[in-house]
Design a protein around this motif. Structure first.
Motif, PDB file in Angstrom:
ATOM      1  N   GLY A 216      29.594  72.737   3.964  1.00  0.00           N
ATOM      2  CA  GLY A 216      28.783  73.500   3.028  1.00  0.00           C
ATOM      3  C   GLY A 216      27.294  73.305   3.148  1.00  0.00           C
ATOM      4  O   GLY A 216      26.528  73.917   2.387  1.00  0.00           O
ATOM      5  N   ILE A 217      26.815  72.456   4.081  1.00  0.00           N
ATOM      6  CA  ILE A 217      25.383  72.232   4.260  1.00  0.00           C
ATOM      7  C   ILE A 217      25.024  72.491   5.727  1.00  0.00           C
ATOM      8  O   ILE A 217      25.532  71.828   6.624  1.00  0.00           O
ATOM      9  CB  ILE A 217      24.956  70.806   3.880  1.00  0.00           C
ATOM     10  CG1 ILE A 217      25.276  70.512   2.412  1.00  0.00           C
ATOM     11  CG2 ILE A 217      23.458  70.608   4.150  1.00  0.00           C
ATOM     12  CD1 ILE A 217      24.935  69.093   1.979  1.00  0.00           C
ATOM     13  N   GLU A 218      24.158  73.460   5.936  1.00  0.00           N
ATOM     14  CA  GLU A 218      23.671  73.761   7.294  1.00  0.00           C
ATOM     15  C   GLU A 218      22.260  73.213   7.454  1.00  0.00           C
ATOM     16  O   GLU A 218      21.371  73.523   6.658  1.00  0.00           O
ATOM     17  CB  GLU A 218      23.651  75.266   7.530  1.00  0.00           C
ATOM     18  CG  GLU A 218      23.050  75.655   8.882  1.00  0.00           C
ATOM     19  CD  GLU A 218      22.764  77.139   9.012  1.00  0.00           C
ATOM     20  OE1 GLU A 218      22.026  77.500   9.953  1.00  0.00           O
ATOM     21  OE2 GLU A 218      23.258  77.923   8.173  1.00  0.00           O
ATOM     22  N   VAL A 219      22.034  72.400   8.466  1.00  0.00           N
ATOM     23  CA  VAL A 219      20.700  71.897   8.786  1.00  0.00           C
ATOM     24  C   VAL A 219      20.066  72.832   9.816  1.00  0.00           C
ATOM     25  O   VAL A 219      20.651  73.080  10.872  1.00  0.00           O
ATOM     26  CB  VAL A 219      20.757  70.465   9.344  1.00  0.00           C
ATOM     27  CG1 VAL A 219      19.357  70.008   9.756  1.00  0.00           C
ATOM     28  CG2 VAL A 219      21.351  69.517   8.316  1.00  0.00           C
ATOM     29  N   ARG A 220      18.883  73.340   9.491  1.00  0.00           N
ATOM     30  CA  ARG A 220      18.169  74.197  10.435  1.00  0.00           C
ATOM     31  C   ARG A 220      16.958  73.453  10.969  1.00  0.00           C
ATOM     32  O   ARG A 220      16.011  73.185  10.246  1.00  0.00           O
ATOM     33  CB  ARG A 220      17.742  75.508   9.777  1.00  0.00           C
ATOM     34  CG  ARG A 220      18.909  76.397   9.450  1.00  0.00           C
ATOM     35  CD  ARG A 220      18.546  77.849   9.371  1.00  0.00           C
ATOM     36  NE  ARG A 220      19.707  78.639   8.995  1.00  0.00           N
ATOM     37  CZ  ARG A 220      19.688  79.942   8.793  1.00  0.00           C
ATOM     38  NH1 ARG A 220      18.544  80.617   8.912  1.00  0.00           N
ATOM     39  NH2 ARG A 220      20.781  80.587   8.458  1.00  0.00           N
ATOM     40  N   MET A 221      17.011  73.134  12.226  1.00  0.00           N
ATOM     41  CA  MET A 221      15.916  72.444  12.903  1.00  0.00           C
ATOM     42  C   MET A 221      14.942  73.488  13.452  1.00  0.00           C
ATOM     43  O   MET A 221      15.338  74.384  14.210  1.00  0.00           O
ATOM     44  CB  MET A 221      16.454  71.578  14.022  1.00  0.00           C
ATOM     45  CG  MET A 221      17.463  70.530  13.583  1.00  0.00           C
ATOM     46  SD  MET A 221      16.695  69.141  12.748  1.00  0.00           S
ATOM     47  CE  MET A 221      16.184  68.165  14.175  1.00  0.00           C
ATOM     48  N   ARG A 222      13.673  73.376  13.071  1.00  0.00           N
ATOM     49  CA  ARG A 222      12.640  74.260  13.586  1.00  0.00           C
ATOM     50  C   ARG A 222      11.483  73.386  14.062  1.00  0.00           C
ATOM     51  O   ARG A 222      11.263  72.287  13.570  1.00  0.00           O
ATOM     52  CB  ARG A 222      12.163  75.232  12.507  1.00  0.00           C
ATOM     53  CG  ARG A 222      13.240  76.212  12.031  1.00  0.00           C
ATOM     54  CD  ARG A 222      13.626  77.180  13.128  1.00  0.00           C
ATOM     55  NE  ARG A 222      14.613  78.169  12.698  1.00  0.00           N
ATOM     56  CZ  ARG A 222      15.919  78.084  12.882  1.00  0.00           C
ATOM     57  NH1 ARG A 222      16.416  76.994  13.477  1.00  0.00           N
ATOM     58  NH2 ARG A 222      16.733  79.027  12.505  1.00  0.00           N
ATOM     59  N   ASP A 223      10.723  73.907  15.025  1.00  0.00           N
ATOM     60  CA  ASP A 223       9.585  73.152  15.541  1.00  0.00           C
ATOM     61  C   ASP A 223       8.365  73.442  14.672  1.00  0.00           C
ATOM     62  O   ASP A 223       7.685  74.457  14.841  1.00  0.00           O
ATOM     63  CB  ASP A 223       9.316  73.541  17.002  1.00  0.00           C
ATOM     64  CG  ASP A 223       8.214  72.684  17.623  1.00  0.00           C
ATOM     65  OD1 ASP A 223       7.647  71.847  16.894  1.00  0.00           O
ATOM     66  OD2 ASP A 223       7.932  72.878  18.814  1.00  0.00           O
ATOM     67  N   TRP A 224       8.098  72.540  13.742  1.00  0.00           N
ATOM     68  CA  TRP A 224       6.963  72.704  12.811  1.00  0.00           C
ATOM     69  C   TRP A 224       5.647  72.302  13.459  1.00  0.00           C
ATOM     70  O   TRP A 224       4.597  72.431  12.804  1.00  0.00           O
ATOM     71  CB  TRP A 224       7.214  71.856  11.573  1.00  0.00           C
ATOM     72  CG  TRP A 224       8.356  72.353  10.736  1.00  0.00           C
ATOM     73  CD1 TRP A 224       9.684  72.124  10.953  1.00  0.00           C
ATOM     74  CD2 TRP A 224       8.277  73.194   9.578  1.00  0.00           C
ATOM     75  NE1 TRP A 224      10.438  72.764   9.993  1.00  0.00           N
ATOM     76  CE2 TRP A 224       9.599  73.418   9.129  1.00  0.00           C
ATOM     77  CE3 TRP A 224       7.225  73.757   8.868  1.00  0.00           C
ATOM     78  CZ2 TRP A 224       9.898  74.198   8.009  1.00  0.00           C
ATOM     79  CZ3 TRP A 224       7.500  74.537   7.754  1.00  0.00           C
ATOM     80  CH2 TRP A 224       8.833  74.754   7.337  1.00  0.00           C
ATOM     81  N   TYR A 225       5.675  71.862  14.690  1.00  0.00           N
ATOM     82  CA  TYR A 225       4.461  71.359  15.333  1.00  0.00           C
ATOM     83  C   TYR A 225       4.162  72.081  16.638  1.00  0.00           C
ATOM     84  O   TYR A 225       3.441  71.562  17.492  1.00  0.00           O
ATOM     85  CB  TYR A 225       4.558  69.847  15.527  1.00  0.00           C
ATOM     86  CG  TYR A 225       4.744  69.150  14.202  1.00  0.00           C
ATOM     87  CD1 TYR A 225       3.670  68.939  13.354  1.00  0.00           C
ATOM     88  CD2 TYR A 225       6.022  68.782  13.756  1.00  0.00           C
ATOM     89  CE1 TYR A 225       3.853  68.347  12.107  1.00  0.00           C
ATOM     90  CE2 TYR A 225       6.213  68.196  12.526  1.00  0.00           C
ATOM     91  CZ  TYR A 225       5.115  67.975  11.708  1.00  0.00           C
ATOM     92  OH  TYR A 225       5.295  67.403  10.459  1.00  0.00           O
ATOM     93  N   ALA A 226       4.678  73.292  16.780  1.00  0.00           N
ATOM     94  CA  ALA A 226       4.475  74.052  18.020  1.00  0.00           C
ATOM     95  C   ALA A 226       3.003  74.324  18.287  1.00  0.00           C
ATOM     96  O   ALA A 226       2.582  74.422  19.430  1.00  0.00           O
ATOM     97  CB  ALA A 226       5.256  75.359  17.956  1.00  0.00           C
ATOM     98  N   GLU A 227       2.209  74.426  17.222  1.00  0.00           N
ATOM     99  CA  GLU A 227       0.782  74.719  17.378  1.00  0.00           C
ATOM    100  C   GLU A 227      -0.052  73.453  17.364  1.00  0.00           C
ATOM    101  O   GLU A 227      -1.278  73.495  17.317  1.00  0.00           O
ATOM    102  CB  GLU A 227       0.317  75.637  16.253  1.00  0.00           C
ATOM    103  CG  GLU A 227       0.973  77.007  16.287  1.00  0.00           C
ATOM    104  CD  GLU A 227       0.461  77.875  15.158  1.00  0.00           C
ATOM    105  OE1 GLU A 227      -0.200  78.885  15.455  1.00  0.00           O
ATOM    106  OE2 GLU A 227       0.704  77.539  13.985  1.00  0.00           O
ATOM    107  N   GLY A 228       0.624  72.296  17.360  1.00  0.00           N
ATOM    108  CA  GLY A 228      -0.103  71.047  17.358  1.00  0.00           C
ATOM    109  C   GLY A 228      -0.672  70.688  16.013  1.00  0.00           C
ATOM    110  O   GLY A 228      -1.513  69.831  15.908  1.00  0.00           O
TER     111      GLY A 228
END
Length: 228
Positions: A216-228
């Motif tokens: 019931g819990i999906e973790v969504r990994m995103r690159d929050w530092y793509a712009e440095g």
């Protein structure tokens, strides 16, 4: 170009756009909400201008008056904790209001409630003292979105209900460990949870590993530092 995740609600699409670190943009139908916008205004050039800006607290990675000045439109409303709203001047101050923890306000059909955002471990109280910062729960079209601000796993966080999308911080030593954040997610059980605010470590990976296979819990990994 920044990429949005799209969620369906009873009132139309909800768009979630990670921007950088703790800055993100939420689109609800024809409304656009910015959370803690900082950094170069160019980061937001491909996004609609904000109808609402929510500010959690006054730290420089969450609040920058120059960024606000570049993004602010005459119709933009700013809502935030007292500690940050009292730092605004001029047009920014005129378009702003304080939302105290526990209070709820309606913004064009979006119900917004301020949730405590603070450290609770004795050795970390100096970073985000109790009674200062806000997190926010937004409710729109039958969906609940929780943006935590800088916080540990407070009782108020763990008691949240009916959260569809959540954003949890996990940089050390200022907020939660990945393990703490995973334990909190198991307590209030968001359907989708984004680790963010994880600069300088791999706590986001610890978090994802801890919740791998959690029903019931999906973790969504995103690159929050793509712009440095």
């Amino acid at each position: 170009m920044l990429q949005a995740d799209v969620f369906e609600s009873a009132a139309g699409e909800i768009k979630v756009t990670p921007v950088n670190h703790a800055s993100l943009v939420l689109g609800f139908g024809d409304l656009t909400v910015y959370l803690d916008p900082v950094g170069s205004p160019d980061r937001y050039k491909d996004l609609p201008r904000p109808d609402l800006i929510l500010l959690t607290h006054e730290h420089g990675d969450h609040f920058n008056p120059d960024t606000l000045a570049a993004l602010l439109m005459p119709q933009t409303r700013i809502i935030g904790s007292r500690v940050v709203i009292e730092k605004l001047e001029g047009a920014q101050a005129e378009q702003a209001e304080i939302l105290a923890r526990g209070e709820t306000v309606d913004f064009r059909g979006i119900e917004i409630t301020a949730i405590p955002a603070e450290n609770i471990s004795p050795e970390r109280l100096k970073y985000h003292p109790p009674g200062v910062g806000n997190g926010y729960v937004l409710r729109f079209g039958g969906k609940g979105v929780y943006v935590s601000g800088d916080t540990e796993d407070t009782a108020e966080m763990r008691a949240l209900e009916d959260i569809d999308i959540a954003f949890l911080p996990m940089n050390q030593p200022y907020t939660m460990t990945g393990q703490q954040a995973a334990d909190a997610a198991r307590a209030f059980r968001p359907k989708v949870v984004y680790p963010f605010h994880y600069l300088g470590g791999a706590e986001n990976e610890v978090f994802a590993t801890e919740l791998a296979g959690e029903p019931g819990i999906e973790v969504r990994m995103r690159d929050w530092y793509a712009e440095g």
